[in-house]
Design an enzyme around this catalytic site. Structure first.
Site, PDB file in Angstrom:
ATOM      1  N   ASN A 131       0.864  -1.149  -0.054  1.00  0.00           N
ATOM      2  CA  ASN A 131       0.086  -0.048  -0.123  1.00  0.00           C
ATOM      3  C   ASN A 131       1.009   1.299  -0.057  1.00  0.00           C
ATOM      4  O   ASN A 131       1.378   1.587   0.989  1.00  0.00           O
ATOM      5  CB  ASN A 131      -0.700  -0.071   1.256  1.00  0.00           C
ATOM      6  CG  ASN A 131      -1.597   1.429   1.647  1.00  0.00           C
ATOM      7  OD1 ASN A 131      -1.747   1.985   0.478  1.00  0.00           O
ATOM      8  ND2 ASN A 131      -2.364   1.505   2.602  1.00  0.00           N
ATOM      9  N   GLU A 173      -5.202  -4.983  10.513  1.00  0.00           N
ATOM     10  CA  GLU A 173      -4.063  -4.245  10.775  1.00  0.00           C
ATOM     11  C   GLU A 173      -4.395  -3.404  11.907  1.00  0.00           C
ATOM     12  O   GLU A 173      -5.275  -2.573  12.104  1.00  0.00           O
ATOM     13  CB  GLU A 173      -4.125  -3.082   9.537  1.00  0.00           C
ATOM     14  CG  GLU A 173      -4.105  -3.778   8.352  1.00  0.00           C
ATOM     15  CD  GLU A 173      -3.382  -2.655   7.248  1.00  0.00           C
ATOM     16  OE1 GLU A 173      -2.108  -2.885   6.897  1.00  0.00           O
ATOM     17  OE2 GLU A 173      -3.928  -1.826   7.258  1.00  0.00           O
ATOM     18  N   SER A 220       3.794  -2.153  10.351  1.00  0.00           N
ATOM     19  CA  SER A 220       4.934  -2.218  10.372  1.00  0.00           C
ATOM     20  C   SER A 220       5.738  -3.659  10.229  1.00  0.00           C
ATOM     21  O   SER A 220       6.714  -4.153  10.928  1.00  0.00           O
ATOM     22  CB  SER A 220       5.242  -1.946  11.793  1.00  0.00           C
ATOM     23  OG  SER A 220       5.031  -0.629  12.130  1.00  0.00           O
TER      24      SER A 220
HETATM   25  C1  PEP Z   1      -0.651   0.050   6.095  1.00  0.00           C
HETATM   26  O1  PEP Z   1      -0.801   1.211   5.982  1.00  0.00           O
HETATM   27  O2  PEP Z   1      -1.340  -0.454   5.456  1.00  0.00           O
HETATM   28  C2  PEP Z   1       0.554  -0.558   6.854  1.00  0.00           C
HETATM   29  C3  PEP Z   1       0.584  -1.808   7.091  1.00  0.00           C
HETATM   30  O3  PEP Z   1       1.535   0.508   6.924  1.00  0.00           O
HETATM   31  P1  PEP Z   1       3.127   0.205   7.658  1.00  0.00           P
HETATM   32  O4  PEP Z   1       3.527  -0.971   6.960  1.00  0.00           O
HETATM   33  O5  PEP Z   1       3.867   1.412   7.100  1.00  0.00           O
HETATM   34  O6  PEP Z   1       2.908   0.053   8.959  1.00  0.00           O
END
Ligand code: PEP
Length: 247
Positions: A9, A162, A207
């Site tokens: 993403n 998430e 993350s």
């Molecule tokens: C996201 O926004 O879907 C995400 C998982 O971001 P990050 O990997 O930067 O935490």
């Protein structure tokens, strides 16, 4: 058997120059075992689909619930499909927070995505306050029930867990916490959709990076990842893809 999925993403990042990362990713991983999906800003969907040449899937980050009409600034699912997208992320926590998207709205968007032939990657996840209050399973269960339309199938639906507090923070849940939520989501999907629920991919997001990918991918009911920051660079996303292929 669920095919693993590495999804990126890009959020509100990237210009035409960033497509060099797509070429680098494909060159370094010409035939991955896992499915690979990148979701750039809407401005890059068509160009990325051309650059990807069918070697990786391309998706949008949101779509409107209507097929067309007076909705300035919005994009219909059919328009994404017309640009070469095959997927669309829906209900990301940043959309739920920044744009007041409810699960009802996400559900309507997922139905629109299905009508346009897109796979919906539907996001659920708790805030830190909700986790601290012991509300995680109730919250993600309610988001899942409200956001996934009736008749969803393994072919047209992917779920991403998430935790809001893990997105872009460098913090991740323990592997036990990830397994608890993923096992719960799997049970909910099977209870509602039967064998289709068994086949729906469950991604972890928040993350994920090369250094933690292997252990996350070894966790119960984790079928891949939705990756934000680490999907912007081919080297990082490629390392995560390699970890998924090896899982
Ligand atoms: C996201 O926004 O879907 C995400 C998982 O971001 P990050 O990997 O930067 O935490």
């Amino acid at each position: 058997m669920r095919r693993k999925l590495a999804a990126g993403n890009w959020k509100m990042n990237g210009t035409k120059a960033s497509l060099a990362e797509v070429a680098a990713l494909i060159a370094a991983h010409p035939s991955p075992k896992s499915e690979v999906l990148l979701c750039p800003p809407a401005t890059l969907v068509a160009a990325m689909a051309t650059a990807a040449a069918g070697k990786i899937a391309v998706g949008g980050q949101d779509c409107h619930m209507k097929a067309s009409g007076a909705h300035t600034g919005d994009i219909a699912a059919e328009m994404l499909a017309d640009c070469g997208a095959s997927h669309v992320i829906l209900g990301h926590s940043e959309r739920r927070a920044d744009h007041g998207e409810s699960s009802d709205m996400v559900c309507a968007k997922a139905a629109a995505a299905r009508a346009a032939g897109l796979v919906a990657v539907i996001c659920v996840g708790e805030t830190e306050a909700q986790r601290d209050a012991g509300e995680t399973l109730a919250l993600v269960g309610a988001q899942l029930a409200g956001s996934v339309p009736d008749g969803a199938t393994a072919a047209n639906t992917v779920i991403a867990y998430e935790p809001v507090w893990a997105i872009g923070t460098g913090r991740t849940p323990t592997l036990e916490q990830i397994a608890e939520v993923h096992d719960f989501l799997r049970a909910e999907l099977v209870a509602r959709f039967g064998t289709e629920g068994e086949g729906m991919r469950l991604l972890y997001g928040g993350s994920v990076k090369p250094s933690n990918a292997t252990e996350i991918f070894a966790t119960s009911n984790v079928d891949g990842a939705l990756v934000g920051g680490a999907s912007l660079k081919a080297a990082d996303f490629g390392a995560i893809l390699s970890a998924l292929d090896a899982a």
